[in-house]
Scaffold this motif. Structure first.
Motif, short mmCIF file in Angstrom:
data_model
loop_
_atom_site.label_atom_id
_atom_site.label_comp_id
_atom_site.label_asym_id
_atom_site.label_seq_id
_atom_site.Cartn_x
_atom_site.Cartn_y
_atom_site.Cartn_z
N LYS A 172 45.80 102.36 -17.10
CA LYS A 172 44.66 102.05 -17.85
C LYS A 172 44.82 101.48 -19.10
O LYS A 172 43.67 100.71 -19.41
CB LYS A 172 44.03 103.47 -17.83
CG LYS A 172 43.54 104.10 -16.64
CD LYS A 172 43.17 105.62 -16.78
CE LYS A 172 42.85 106.23 -15.52
NZ LYS A 172 42.37 107.76 -15.60
N SER A 229 49.53 116.59 -16.40
CA SER A 229 49.25 115.44 -17.03
C SER A 229 50.62 114.51 -17.54
O SER A 229 50.57 113.50 -17.97
CB SER A 229 48.31 115.51 -18.04
OG SER A 229 48.80 116.20 -19.31
N GLU A 234 49.82 106.02 -13.96
CA GLU A 234 48.15 105.84 -13.96
C GLU A 234 47.67 105.53 -15.33
O GLU A 234 46.77 104.84 -15.82
CB GLU A 234 47.54 107.04 -13.51
CG GLU A 234 47.89 107.18 -11.88
CD GLU A 234 47.14 108.57 -11.39
OE1 GLU A 234 46.23 109.11 -11.82
OE2 GLU A 234 47.63 108.90 -10.24
N GLN A 235 48.20 106.43 -16.35
CA GLN A 235 47.64 106.14 -17.84
C GLN A 235 47.89 104.83 -18.38
O GLN A 235 47.33 104.29 -19.08
CB GLN A 235 48.13 107.35 -18.69
CG GLN A 235 47.43 107.32 -20.26
CD GLN A 235 45.89 107.23 -20.25
OE1 GLN A 235 45.23 108.01 -19.52
NE2 GLN A 235 45.26 106.57 -21.22
N SER A 236 49.32 104.50 -18.03
CA SER A 236 49.78 103.35 -18.70
C SER A 236 49.02 102.14 -18.02
O SER A 236 48.76 101.10 -18.62
CB SER A 236 51.15 103.05 -18.48
OG SER A 236 51.48 102.76 -16.95
#
Length: 82
Positions: free
Chosen positions: A21, A9, A17-19
């Motif tokens: 989101k 992760s 990807e998290q940023s």
């Protein structure tokens, strides 16, 4: 590590990807100002990619960034306890 997730992760792609989101949620909530800087790792590249992928017009968003020094961290996300 329970606090930051497993090693998978913490890859650049997982962080991108998290940023995306987080920025999607911010945009949906009405945020139109984004702050980025080289000293924030790859934030400028992530923000640029997100803006392009969402086809957000330059005149509909404000971006703040910093300049004036050389970034030396070389995108190291694990200091090995140092």
């Amino acid at each position: 590590d329970a606090e930051v997730g497993n090693k998978d992760s913490r890859t650049v792609e997982a962080m991108r990807e998290q940023s995306y989101k987080v920025m999607d949620a911010a945009w949906e909530s009405g945020v139109r100002y984004f702050d980025a800087a080289r000293s924030y790792g790859k934030s400028e590249l992530f923000l640029q990619g997100w803006l392009e992928s969402r086809k957000i017009a330059p005149d509909s968003v404000a971006v703040g960034s910093k300049w004036g020094y050389r970034y030396t961290a070389d995108w190291k996300i694990d200091t090995g306890g140092e």
